[in-house]
Design a protein around this motif. Structure first.
Motif, PDB file in Angstrom:
ATOM      1  N   ALA A 179      -6.954 -23.683 -33.956  1.00  0.00           N
ATOM      2  CA  ALA A 179      -7.728 -22.985 -34.879  1.00  0.00           C
ATOM      3  C   ALA A 179      -6.558 -22.101 -35.742  1.00  0.00           C
ATOM      4  CB  ALA A 179      -8.403 -21.860 -34.303  1.00  0.00           C
ATOM      5  N   GLN A 180      -5.517 -22.127 -35.270  1.00  0.00           N
ATOM      6  CA  GLN A 180      -4.361 -21.469 -36.116  1.00  0.00           C
ATOM      7  C   GLN A 180      -3.617 -22.506 -36.850  1.00  0.00           C
ATOM      8  OE1 GLN A 180      -2.104 -19.083 -33.386  1.00  0.00           O
ATOM      9  NE2 GLN A 180      -3.914 -18.568 -32.384  1.00  0.00           N
ATOM     10  N   HIS A 181      -3.607 -23.714 -36.660  1.00  0.00           N
ATOM     11  CA  HIS A 181      -3.094 -24.633 -37.384  1.00  0.00           C
ATOM     12  C   HIS A 181      -3.811 -24.802 -38.865  1.00  0.00           C
ATOM     13  CE1 HIS A 181      -0.851 -27.031 -33.838  1.00  0.00           C
ATOM     14  NE2 HIS A 181      -0.398 -25.869 -34.174  1.00  0.00           N
ATOM     15  N   ARG A 182      -3.066 -25.566 -39.798  1.00  0.00           N
ATOM     16  CA  ARG A 182      -3.754 -25.780 -41.085  1.00  0.00           C
ATOM     17  C   ARG A 182      -3.745 -27.144 -41.532  1.00  0.00           C
ATOM     18  NH1 ARG A 182      -5.808 -21.837 -39.495  1.00  0.00           N
ATOM     19  NH2 ARG A 182      -6.145 -19.794 -40.784  1.00  0.00           N
ATOM     20  N   GLY A 183      -4.650 -27.454 -42.289  1.00  0.00           N
ATOM     21  CA  GLY A 183      -4.668 -28.855 -42.965  1.00  0.00           C
ATOM     22  C   GLY A 183      -5.457 -29.895 -42.130  1.00  0.00           C
ATOM     23  N   MET A 184      -5.266 -31.153 -42.375  1.00  0.00           N
ATOM     24  CA  MET A 184      -5.861 -32.132 -41.829  1.00  0.00           C
ATOM     25  C   MET A 184      -5.540 -32.326 -40.370  1.00  0.00           C
ATOM     26  SD  MET A 184      -7.052 -35.141 -44.203  1.00  0.00           S
ATOM     27  CE  MET A 184      -5.418 -35.866 -44.583  1.00  0.00           C
ATOM     28  N   PHE A 185      -4.330 -32.200 -39.884  1.00  0.00           N
ATOM     29  CA  PHE A 185      -3.802 -32.559 -38.578  1.00  0.00           C
ATOM     30  C   PHE A 185      -3.321 -31.530 -37.679  1.00  0.00           C
ATOM     31  CE2 PHE A 185      -2.269 -35.413 -42.031  1.00  0.00           C
ATOM     32  CZ  PHE A 185      -2.887 -36.612 -41.633  1.00  0.00           C
ATOM     33  N   SER A 186      -3.486 -31.898 -36.389  1.00  0.00           N
ATOM     34  CA  SER A 186      -2.946 -30.922 -35.297  1.00  0.00           C
ATOM     35  C   SER A 186      -2.335 -31.905 -34.380  1.00  0.00           C
ATOM     36  CB  SER A 186      -4.043 -30.239 -34.552  1.00  0.00           C
ATOM     37  OG  SER A 186      -4.165 -28.943 -35.261  1.00  0.00           O
ATOM     38  N   ARG A 187      -1.371 -31.461 -33.557  1.00  0.00           N
ATOM     39  CA  ARG A 187      -0.731 -32.204 -32.558  1.00  0.00           C
ATOM     40  C   ARG A 187      -1.009 -31.430 -31.204  1.00  0.00           C
ATOM     41  NH1 ARG A 187       5.307 -34.603 -32.821  1.00  0.00           N
ATOM     42  NH2 ARG A 187       5.370 -35.975 -31.099  1.00  0.00           N
ATOM     43  N   LEU A 188      -1.603 -32.360 -30.398  1.00  0.00           N
ATOM     44  CA  LEU A 188      -1.908 -31.544 -28.969  1.00  0.00           C
ATOM     45  C   LEU A 188      -1.167 -31.142 -28.206  1.00  0.00           C
ATOM     46  CD1 LEU A 188      -5.255 -33.524 -27.992  1.00  0.00           C
ATOM     47  CD2 LEU A 188      -5.243 -31.187 -28.791  1.00  0.00           C
ATOM     48  N   GLY A 189       0.135 -31.888 -28.294  1.00  0.00           N
ATOM     49  CA  GLY A 189       1.202 -31.712 -27.502  1.00  0.00           C
ATOM     50  C   GLY A 189       0.943 -32.465 -26.011  1.00  0.00           C
ATOM     51  N   VAL A 190       0.251 -33.427 -25.863  1.00  0.00           N
ATOM     52  CA  VAL A 190       0.051 -34.158 -24.575  1.00  0.00           C
ATOM     53  C   VAL A 190       0.963 -35.769 -24.843  1.00  0.00           C
ATOM     54  CG1 VAL A 190      -1.804 -33.063 -24.200  1.00  0.00           C
ATOM     55  CG2 VAL A 190      -1.965 -35.289 -25.321  1.00  0.00           C
ATOM     56  N   ASP A 191       1.198 -35.992 -23.658  1.00  0.00           N
ATOM     57  CA  ASP A 191       1.898 -37.636 -23.792  1.00  0.00           C
ATOM     58  C   ASP A 191       1.144 -38.616 -24.124  1.00  0.00           C
ATOM     59  OD1 ASP A 191       0.793 -38.403 -21.310  1.00  0.00           O
ATOM     60  OD2 ASP A 191       2.106 -37.137 -20.059  1.00  0.00           O
ATOM     61  N   ALA A 192       1.779 -39.835 -24.376  1.00  0.00           N
ATOM     62  CA  ALA A 192       1.339 -40.860 -24.851  1.00  0.00           C
ATOM     63  C   ALA A 192       0.233 -41.265 -23.696  1.00  0.00           C
ATOM     64  CB  ALA A 192       2.275 -42.022 -25.442  1.00  0.00           C
ATOM     65  N   ASP A 193       0.670 -41.352 -22.369  1.00  0.00           N
ATOM     66  CA  ASP A 193      -0.434 -41.741 -21.487  1.00  0.00           C
ATOM     67  C   ASP A 193      -1.776 -41.074 -21.459  1.00  0.00           C
ATOM     68  OD1 ASP A 193       1.544 -43.405 -20.428  1.00  0.00           O
ATOM     69  OD2 ASP A 193       2.259 -42.130 -18.991  1.00  0.00           O
ATOM     70  N   LYS A 194      -1.595 -39.752 -21.898  1.00  0.00           N
ATOM     71  CA  LYS A 194      -3.077 -39.102 -21.984  1.00  0.00           C
ATOM     72  C   LYS A 194      -3.833 -39.435 -23.181  1.00  0.00           C
ATOM     73  CE  LYS A 194      -2.278 -34.955 -19.114  1.00  0.00           C
ATOM     74  NZ  LYS A 194      -0.939 -35.491 -18.402  1.00  0.00           N
ATOM     75  N   HIS A 226       1.727 -28.798 -42.200  1.00  0.00           N
ATOM     76  CA  HIS A 226       2.776 -29.583 -41.565  1.00  0.00           C
ATOM     77  C   HIS A 226       2.208 -30.909 -41.252  1.00  0.00           C
ATOM     78  CE1 HIS A 226       5.917 -30.993 -39.088  1.00  0.00           C
ATOM     79  NE2 HIS A 226       7.010 -30.425 -39.746  1.00  0.00           N
ATOM     80  N   ASN A 227       2.791 -32.031 -41.518  1.00  0.00           N
ATOM     81  CA  ASN A 227       2.211 -33.248 -40.857  1.00  0.00           C
ATOM     82  C   ASN A 227       3.409 -33.784 -40.239  1.00  0.00           C
ATOM     83  OD1 ASN A 227       1.435 -36.118 -40.630  1.00  0.00           O
ATOM     84  ND2 ASN A 227       1.430 -36.545 -42.437  1.00  0.00           N
ATOM     85  N   PRO A 228       3.212 -34.061 -38.839  1.00  0.00           N
ATOM     86  CA  PRO A 228       1.973 -34.249 -38.273  1.00  0.00           C
ATOM     87  C   PRO A 228       1.483 -33.145 -37.243  1.00  0.00           C
ATOM     88  CG  PRO A 228       3.749 -34.915 -36.559  1.00  0.00           C
ATOM     89  CD  PRO A 228       4.364 -34.551 -37.785  1.00  0.00           C
ATOM     90  N   THR A 229       1.967 -31.729 -37.342  1.00  0.00           N
ATOM     91  CA  THR A 229       1.575 -30.704 -36.449  1.00  0.00           C
ATOM     92  C   THR A 229       0.578 -29.810 -36.795  1.00  0.00           C
ATOM     93  OG1 THR A 229       3.240 -29.283 -36.923  1.00  0.00           O
ATOM     94  CG2 THR A 229       4.088 -30.998 -35.461  1.00  0.00           C
ATOM     95  N   GLY A 230       0.577 -29.656 -37.984  1.00  0.00           N
ATOM     96  CA  GLY A 230      -0.336 -28.570 -38.500  1.00  0.00           C
ATOM     97  C   GLY A 230       0.109 -27.200 -38.259  1.00  0.00           C
ATOM     98  N   ALA A 231       1.444 -26.931 -37.644  1.00  0.00           N
ATOM     99  CA  ALA A 231       2.070 -25.648 -37.537  1.00  0.00           C
ATOM    100  C   ALA A 231       2.979 -25.424 -38.792  1.00  0.00           C
ATOM    101  CB  ALA A 231       2.972 -25.672 -36.357  1.00  0.00           C
ATOM    102  N   ASN A 232       2.516 -24.162 -39.456  1.00  0.00           N
ATOM    103  CA  ASN A 232       3.394 -23.769 -40.731  1.00  0.00           C
ATOM    104  C   ASN A 232       4.065 -22.613 -40.314  1.00  0.00           C
ATOM    105  OD1 ASN A 232       1.828 -25.773 -42.283  1.00  0.00           O
ATOM    106  ND2 ASN A 232       0.265 -24.406 -42.868  1.00  0.00           N
ATOM    107  N   LEU A 233       5.087 -22.398 -41.416  1.00  0.00           N
ATOM    108  CA  LEU A 233       5.972 -21.315 -41.432  1.00  0.00           C
ATOM    109  C   LEU A 233       5.053 -20.183 -41.956  1.00  0.00           C
ATOM    110  CD1 LEU A 233       9.315 -22.747 -42.807  1.00  0.00           C
ATOM    111  CD2 LEU A 233       8.938 -22.246 -40.335  1.00  0.00           C
ATOM    112  N   THR A 234       5.306 -19.087 -41.710  1.00  0.00           N
ATOM    113  CA  THR A 234       4.847 -17.750 -42.333  1.00  0.00           C
ATOM    114  C   THR A 234       5.627 -17.335 -43.446  1.00  0.00           C
ATOM    115  OG1 THR A 234       6.415 -15.877 -41.094  1.00  0.00           O
ATOM    116  CG2 THR A 234       4.091 -16.983 -39.771  1.00  0.00           C
ATOM    117  N   ASP A 235       5.002 -16.558 -44.403  1.00  0.00           N
ATOM    118  CA  ASP A 235       5.832 -16.086 -45.553  1.00  0.00           C
ATOM    119  C   ASP A 235       7.133 -15.316 -45.267  1.00  0.00           C
ATOM    120  OD1 ASP A 235       3.696 -16.983 -46.942  1.00  0.00           O
ATOM    121  OD2 ASP A 235       3.211 -15.056 -47.914  1.00  0.00           O
TER     122      ASP A 235
END
Length: 393
Positions: free
Chosen positions: A338-353, A179-188
């Motif tokens: 480590a559980q995300h897949r693909g090129m991307f992960s989303r850290l879940g932090v705000d734009a200021d950080k 999943h773009n942009p999060t890297g978090a996928n659905l299970t089967d």
């Protein structure tokens, strides 16, 4: 006429790339651009692609147009790669497109032609160009909950609750894998639950499959798409060869439309018409390379081995980063990487950080905290981990 035009908003990722180039610091990390890079920061040409190009150079006898739908051998090879035996071939219509972006645009235009009252449901968040194209075409859309930034995982209960309010005939846009942009996928199992909901609500799935082979493997990454193909009466799939064949600039994509076999000829005619109205004949060079590789046993084996090396390399980087962050923060807060897949992960932090990491540590990622794991190597992972721990830990 031209004086009536207004400036368009700058593309955030392209602006980020320009800022990175202008940054004079030696120790800086470009984690914004959405292309695969090897450990040296280079986007290589795969060896199987090089060999296919050499063969094509010697064997090609014409540069005349292909058909409106593109080369039939390309469509057949991609149908096998994406769908395997999950659906009968006579239910599938297909057109070659300029990349996955072209596939999505043609899919949206098909929706508008066939069902102009349909609303497209998109994950929150999704690839920004999905929203841009929907807005440009005047296609109504609604977001459904998908990513829980507090956990780094899919908010599946929220997703199902939101989609349960969709009306019959609406279209649900799903990311096939990575999943773009999060890297978090659905299970089967979650894919099967989504399939049940789609059937019950009489909704039409539209799958964007841009990263097949980058997550858990070629077949595993297509499993969700195949579950839908096996169970749904109608379905759209846009697939891209940019990433898994490394042919970004060749703009090689495909749009599949699955329906009743009795309607396939009509559906195919409408797809051909869309190509004619947009760019007439699709590009062929990349498609010819893909079909050459997929239909030659030796080239296919070589390509799959190289793709597998890219995939496992990204998994190793994910695990290394998660381990580094666990050590530096003394918590499991970032284990989801480590559980995300693909090129991307989303850290879940705000734009200021995100801005603080850019300013203080030379770490460039998109403002929503999406980072490209393929922009790292074993030596730069500790640099990124230190920046995240100091800024967000």
């Amino acid at each position: 006429m031209l004086s009536n035009l207004k400036d368009q908003p700058a593309d955030k990722i392209l602006t980020l790339m320009q800022s990175f180039r202008e940054d004079p610091r030696d120790e800086k990390l470009d984690l914004g651009v959405g292309v695969y890079k090897d450990a040296s920061g280079h986007t290589p040409i795969m060896s199987a692609v090089k060999k296919a190009e050499a063969w094509l150079l010697e064997s090609e006898t014409t540069k005349s147009y292909t058909g409106l739908a593109g080369d039939p051998a390309y469509a057949a090879a991609m149908r096998s790669l994406v769908l395997a035996d999950s659906v009968a071939a006579d239910r599938v219509a297909a057109i070659a497109t300029p990349g996955g972006t072209g596939a999505f645009r043609q899919g949206v235009d098909l929706i508008r032609t066939a069902s102009p009252e349909a609303t497209v449901w998109v994950s929150a968040p999704t690839w920004p160009n999905h929203l841009s194209i929907l807005k440009t075409t005047g296609t109504p859309f609604v977001e459904y909950r998908y990513f829980d930034a507090s956990t780094g995982h899919v908010d599946f209960d929220g997703m199902i609750a939101d989609l349960d309010s969709a009306k019959e005939g609406d279209v649900v846009l799903l990311h096939g894998c990575c999943h773009n942009p999060t890297g978090a996928n659905l299970t089967d199992d979650q894919w099967r639950q989504v399939a049940d909901l789609l059937l019950r609500k009489k909704l039409v799935p539209m799958v964007d499959l841009a990263y097949q082979g980058f997550g858990d493997g070629l077949d595993a990454d297509a499993q969700g798409t195949r579950i839908l193909a096996e169970t749904q009466p109608e379905m759209l799939i846009g697939a891209s060869c940019s990433k898994n064949f490394g042919i970004y600039r060749e703009r090689t994509g495909i749009l599949f439309a699955i329906g009743d076999a009795a309607q396939t000829k009509t559906v195919q005619g409408n797809l051909n018409h869309l190509n004619r109205q947009n760019y007439s004949f699709p590009p062929d060079h990349g498609a010819r390379l893909v079909s050459t590789i997929l239909t030659d046993d030796a080239l296919r084996a070589e390509w799959q081995a190289e793709l597998e090396g890219m995939r496992t390399g990204m998994l190793d980087l994910r695990q290394q980063l998660a381990d580094e962050l666990r050590q530096r923060t003394n918590s499991d807060r970032f284990d989801f990487i480590a559980q995300h897949r693909g090129m991307f992960s989303r850290l879940g932090v705000d734009a200021d950080k995100v801005e603080t990491m850019r300013r203080d540590h030379g770490v460039y990622m998109v403002g929503d905290s999406r980072m490209n794991i393929a922009g790292l190597n074993a030596d730069t992972v500790p640099i990124l981990a230190a920046a995240i721990a100091k800024t967000c830990g």
